[in-house]
Design a protein around this motif. Structure first.
Motif, PDB file in Angstrom:
ATOM      1  N   GLY A   1      -9.935   5.059 -17.249  1.00  0.00           N
ATOM      2  CA  GLY A   1     -10.384   6.424 -17.510  1.00  0.00           C
ATOM      3  C   GLY A   1      -9.245   7.415 -17.539  1.00  0.00           C
ATOM      4  N   SER A   2      -8.304   7.254 -16.616  1.00  0.00           N
ATOM      5  CA  SER A   2      -7.174   8.196 -16.560  1.00  0.00           C
ATOM      6  C   SER A   2      -6.267   8.043 -17.781  1.00  0.00           C
ATOM      7  CB  SER A   2      -6.374   7.976 -15.274  1.00  0.00           C
ATOM      8  OG  SER A   2      -5.780   6.678 -15.250  1.00  0.00           O
ATOM      9  N   ALA A   3      -6.225   6.833 -18.351  1.00  0.00           N
ATOM     10  CA  ALA A   3      -5.384   6.612 -19.531  1.00  0.00           C
ATOM     11  C   ALA A   3      -5.928   7.318 -20.764  1.00  0.00           C
ATOM     12  CB  ALA A   3      -5.250   5.119 -19.800  1.00  0.00           C
TER      13      ALA A   3
ATOM     14  N   ASP B   1       0.821  -1.208   0.000  1.00  0.00           N
ATOM     15  CA  ASP B   1       0.000   0.000   0.000  1.00  0.00           C
ATOM     16  C   ASP B   1       0.857   1.260   0.000  1.00  0.00           C
ATOM     17  OD1 ASP B   1      -2.645   1.385   0.331  1.00  0.00           O
ATOM     18  OD2 ASP B   1      -1.690   2.040   2.177  1.00  0.00           O
ATOM     19  N   VAL B   2       1.870   1.304   0.864  1.00  0.00           N
ATOM     20  CA  VAL B   2       2.692   2.516   0.940  1.00  0.00           C
ATOM     21  C   VAL B   2       3.502   2.703  -0.341  1.00  0.00           C
ATOM     22  CG1 VAL B   2       4.638   1.417   2.131  1.00  0.00           C
ATOM     23  CG2 VAL B   2       4.276   3.849   2.395  1.00  0.00           C
ATOM     24  N   CYS B   3       3.945   1.599  -0.943  1.00  0.00           N
ATOM     25  CA  CYS B   3       4.649   1.707  -2.226  1.00  0.00           C
ATOM     26  C   CYS B   3       3.711   2.255  -3.298  1.00  0.00           C
ATOM     27  CB  CYS B   3       5.201   0.353  -2.660  1.00  0.00           C
ATOM     28  SG  CYS B   3       6.625  -0.206  -1.690  1.00  0.00           S
ATOM     29  N   GLY B   4       2.468   1.774  -3.276  1.00  0.00           N
ATOM     30  CA  GLY B   4       1.491   2.259  -4.240  1.00  0.00           C
ATOM     31  C   GLY B   4       1.171   3.725  -4.042  1.00  0.00           C
ATOM     32  N   VAL B   5       0.998   4.120  -2.778  1.00  0.00           N
ATOM     33  CA  VAL B   5       0.690   5.520  -2.461  1.00  0.00           C
ATOM     34  C   VAL B   5       1.815   6.442  -2.934  1.00  0.00           C
ATOM     35  CG1 VAL B   5       0.457   7.154  -0.538  1.00  0.00           C
ATOM     36  CG2 VAL B   5      -0.845   5.020  -0.522  1.00  0.00           C
ATOM     37  N   CYS B   6       3.036   5.942  -2.859  1.00  0.00           N
ATOM     38  CA  CYS B   6       4.197   6.740  -3.264  1.00  0.00           C
ATOM     39  C   CYS B   6       4.515   6.632  -4.749  1.00  0.00           C
ATOM     40  CB  CYS B   6       5.419   6.322  -2.443  1.00  0.00           C
ATOM     41  SG  CYS B   6       5.263   6.680  -0.686  1.00  0.00           S
ATOM     42  N   GLY B   7       3.657   5.934  -5.496  1.00  0.00           N
ATOM     43  CA  GLY B   7       3.859   5.812  -6.938  1.00  0.00           C
ATOM     44  C   GLY B   7       4.946   4.825  -7.323  1.00  0.00           C
ATOM     45  N   ARG B   8       5.333   3.970  -6.409  1.00  0.00           N
ATOM     46  CA  ARG B   8       6.405   3.010  -6.685  1.00  0.00           C
ATOM     47  C   ARG B   8       5.784   1.656  -7.009  1.00  0.00           C
ATOM     48  NH1 ARG B   8      10.709   4.877  -2.037  1.00  0.00           N
ATOM     49  NH2 ARG B   8      11.726   2.914  -2.623  1.00  0.00           N
ATOM     50  N   TRP B   9       5.093   1.614  -8.148  1.00  0.00           N
ATOM     51  CA  TRP B   9       4.314   0.443  -8.511  1.00  0.00           C
ATOM     52  C   TRP B   9       5.184  -0.775  -8.793  1.00  0.00           C
ATOM     53  CZ3 TRP B   9       5.237  -1.622 -13.299  1.00  0.00           C
ATOM     54  CH2 TRP B   9       5.841  -0.808 -14.250  1.00  0.00           C
TER      55      TRP B   9
ATOM     56  N   TYR C   1      -4.010  -7.002  -3.618  1.00  0.00           N
ATOM     57  CA  TYR C   1      -4.191  -6.762  -5.054  1.00  0.00           C
ATOM     58  C   TYR C   1      -4.727  -5.350  -5.324  1.00  0.00           C
ATOM     59  CZ  TYR C   1      -3.235 -11.527  -6.696  1.00  0.00           C
ATOM     60  OH  TYR C   1      -2.628 -12.711  -7.039  1.00  0.00           O
ATOM     61  N   ASN C   2      -5.674  -4.928  -4.529  1.00  0.00           N
ATOM     62  CA  ASN C   2      -6.256  -3.600  -4.734  1.00  0.00           C
ATOM     63  C   ASN C   2      -5.209  -2.497  -4.618  1.00  0.00           C
ATOM     64  OD1 ASN C   2      -8.766  -4.699  -5.129  1.00  0.00           O
ATOM     65  ND2 ASN C   2      -9.573  -4.160  -3.115  1.00  0.00           N
ATOM     66  N   SER C   3      -4.266  -2.675  -3.689  1.00  0.00           N
ATOM     67  CA  SER C   3      -3.217  -1.668  -3.518  1.00  0.00           C
ATOM     68  C   SER C   3      -2.342  -1.568  -4.767  1.00  0.00           C
ATOM     69  CB  SER C   3      -2.356  -2.009  -2.295  1.00  0.00           C
ATOM     70  OG  SER C   3      -3.112  -1.942  -1.111  1.00  0.00           O
ATOM     71  N   VAL C   4      -2.029  -2.722  -5.363  1.00  0.00           N
ATOM     72  CA  VAL C   4      -1.212  -2.712  -6.579  1.00  0.00           C
ATOM     73  C   VAL C   4      -2.007  -2.130  -7.749  1.00  0.00           C
ATOM     74  CG1 VAL C   4       0.196  -4.079  -8.170  1.00  0.00           C
ATOM     75  CG2 VAL C   4       0.053  -4.729  -5.758  1.00  0.00           C
ATOM     76  N   ILE C   5      -3.273  -2.504  -7.853  1.00  0.00           N
ATOM     77  CA  ILE C   5      -4.122  -1.976  -8.927  1.00  0.00           C
ATOM     78  C   ILE C   5      -4.227  -0.458  -8.829  1.00  0.00           C
ATOM     79  CG2 ILE C   5      -6.496  -1.900  -9.813  1.00  0.00           C
ATOM     80  CD1 ILE C   5      -6.729  -4.885  -9.107  1.00  0.00           C
ATOM     81  N   LYS C   6      -4.388   0.044  -7.620  1.00  0.00           N
ATOM     82  CA  LYS C   6      -4.463   1.497  -7.433  1.00  0.00           C
ATOM     83  C   LYS C   6      -3.148   2.160  -7.832  1.00  0.00           C
ATOM     84  CE  LYS C   6      -6.197   1.229  -3.184  1.00  0.00           C
ATOM     85  NZ  LYS C   6      -6.703   1.644  -1.857  1.00  0.00           N
ATOM     86  N   ALA C   7      -2.040   1.477  -7.539  1.00  0.00           N
ATOM     87  CA  ALA C   7      -0.729   2.011  -7.938  1.00  0.00           C
ATOM     88  C   ALA C   7      -0.623   2.070  -9.461  1.00  0.00           C
ATOM     89  CB  ALA C   7       0.384   1.139  -7.361  1.00  0.00           C
ATOM     90  N   PHE C   8      -1.121   1.032 -10.143  1.00  0.00           N
ATOM     91  CA  PHE C   8      -1.147   1.037 -11.607  1.00  0.00           C
ATOM     92  C   PHE C   8      -2.005   2.189 -12.131  1.00  0.00           C
ATOM     93  CE2 PHE C   8      -0.291  -3.796 -11.847  1.00  0.00           C
ATOM     94  CZ  PHE C   8       1.077  -3.569 -11.996  1.00  0.00           C
ATOM     95  N   GLY C   9      -3.153   2.383 -11.504  1.00  0.00           N
ATOM     96  CA  GLY C   9      -4.051   3.450 -11.926  1.00  0.00           C
ATOM     97  C   GLY C   9      -3.409   4.818 -11.814  1.00  0.00           C
TER      98      GLY C   9
ATOM     99  N   GLN D   1      -3.548  -1.265 -18.755  1.00  0.00           N
ATOM    100  CA  GLN D   1      -3.429  -2.653 -19.212  1.00  0.00           C
ATOM    101  C   GLN D   1      -2.923  -3.550 -18.085  1.00  0.00           C
ATOM    102  OE1 GLN D   1      -0.948  -1.728 -22.683  1.00  0.00           O
ATOM    103  NE2 GLN D   1      -2.595  -2.461 -24.030  1.00  0.00           N
ATOM    104  N   GLU D   2      -1.945  -3.043 -17.339  1.00  0.00           N
ATOM    105  CA  GLU D   2      -1.414  -3.807 -16.205  1.00  0.00           C
ATOM    106  C   GLU D   2      -2.491  -4.004 -15.134  1.00  0.00           C
ATOM    107  OE1 GLU D   2       0.073  -1.458 -17.787  1.00  0.00           O
ATOM    108  OE2 GLU D   2       2.119  -2.095 -18.273  1.00  0.00           O
ATOM    109  N   ALA D   3      -3.318  -2.961 -14.932  1.00  0.00           N
ATOM    110  CA  ALA D   3      -4.405  -3.061 -13.958  1.00  0.00           C
ATOM    111  C   ALA D   3      -5.408  -4.138 -14.369  1.00  0.00           C
ATOM    112  CB  ALA D   3      -5.098  -1.713 -13.809  1.00  0.00           C
TER     113      ALA D   3
END
Length: 324
Positions: A320-322, A247-255, A277-285, A291-293
């Protein structure tokens, strides 16, 4: 009676009726077993009914009876009823509350975040001439954590030393968590380091609380360092440990680092859950990697983990962001 765990409270009640049917009068031990069964299955109404039944049958409830009934109310988040049971004690017929009774009541109140009533209980137990023990302090700090009263929790923690009550790992875990959930990540880290200067060894709960605080403070490097030091110290990380660092890696953009933690978990026999999984998906987003998400959403299903609302919304957001 051996039925006090799991979902066997109904069987315990049936056995109580069988005793009566055979002309046996249930004693306080019989009742206590069944009330305890009700407590552990969160059947507070049954516990209170049995307590009242004991009085009417002329079987005097003891401290164990009252404590179990209060616990039943606490597990069911019925703090008003827990207080009513406490208030019914010391009437000249019932036993007076002990520190265990007050501790059970504090836990019941704490489960509901009713920190004001918790502090009122302290006045009552002192008026009874009782001294708070380590469980009293720990339960109170946990109650304050639930209410996000980190300053009060910290003050209570400091009072332990002043009152000569020896802190334990639960004390540290409670106050570290109180600071973490209140957004005071630096204080959580400071408490963690001060704990390591004592003879008290951090456990998995300690590390997890500090790593949760790292997410609030966006401290990915510190979280990764804690995960590594956790393993070096012989403390086995669990799914919460890894999910917190992901989660913290995702929050910091370190996917990339978040993603790399998934095979690391599996190599240690820990299965990622939906939160991981949700934390990684959010990092991808956040990185516009739709595509990775989508791919990770498929991997979740293949692993037998059902995506939840957060999973789908995070992937939709990534797509959507893509397009922007």
């Amino acid at each position: 009676m051996g039925c006090e765990t799991g979902q066997q409270w109904e069987k315990a009640l049936q056995l109580l009726e069988q005793m009566r049917g055979q002309g046996l009068r249930p004693d306080v031990i019989s009742y206590n077993y069944v009330i305890d069964a009700c407590a552990h299955t969160k059947n507070w109404m049954c516990a209170l009914r049995l307590l009242d039944e004991m009085r009417q049958a002329g079987t005097r409830p003891d401290h164990i009876s009252y404590n179990a009934a209060i616990m039943a109310c606490g597990y069911s988040r019925r703090w008003q009823q827990a207080l009513q049971v406490l208030r019914s004690m010391g009437d000249g017929i019932s036993p007076r509350p002990t520190i265990i009774t007050y501790n059970s009541t504090i836990k019941a109140l704490g489960n509901c975040g009713n920190w004001r009533e918790v502090l009122n209980i302290w006045d009552e137990l002192r008026a009874e001439g009782l001294s708070p023990d380590v469980i009293t302090y720990n339960s109170t700090i946990s109650a304050l954590a639930t209410a996000k009263r980190w300053r009060d929790a910290l003050q209570m923690f400091q009072s332990m030393g002043q009152d000569g009550v020896e802190r334990n790992v639960i004390s540290y875990n409670a106050v570290i968590n109180a600071c973490a959930v209140s957004g005071q990540w630096e204080k959580s880290v400071k408490l963690f380091h001060s704990m390591r200067d004592t003879e008290i060894s951090p456990n998995a709960i300690t590390y997890n609380s500090v790593m949760k605080a790292c997410s609030v403070g966006r401290q990915a490097d510190l979280a990764l360092e804690l995960l590594n030091s956790m393993e070096s110290a012989g403390v086995t990380p669990d799914v919460i440990s890894y999910s917190s660092v992901v989660d913290v890696c995702g929050v910091c953009g370190r996917w990339r680092e978040a993603l790399q933690l998934l095979p690391r978990m599996r190599s240690r026999g820990i299965r990622p859950n939906v939160i991981t999984y949700n934390s990684v998906i959010k990092a991808f987003g956040a990185a516009h990697l739709w595509q990775e998400a989508l791919s990770l959403l498929d991997e979740m299903r293949d692993s037998g983990i059902e995506p939840d609302m957060v999973s789908f919304n995070s992937v939709i957001k990534a797509c959507g962001s893509a397009c922007q």
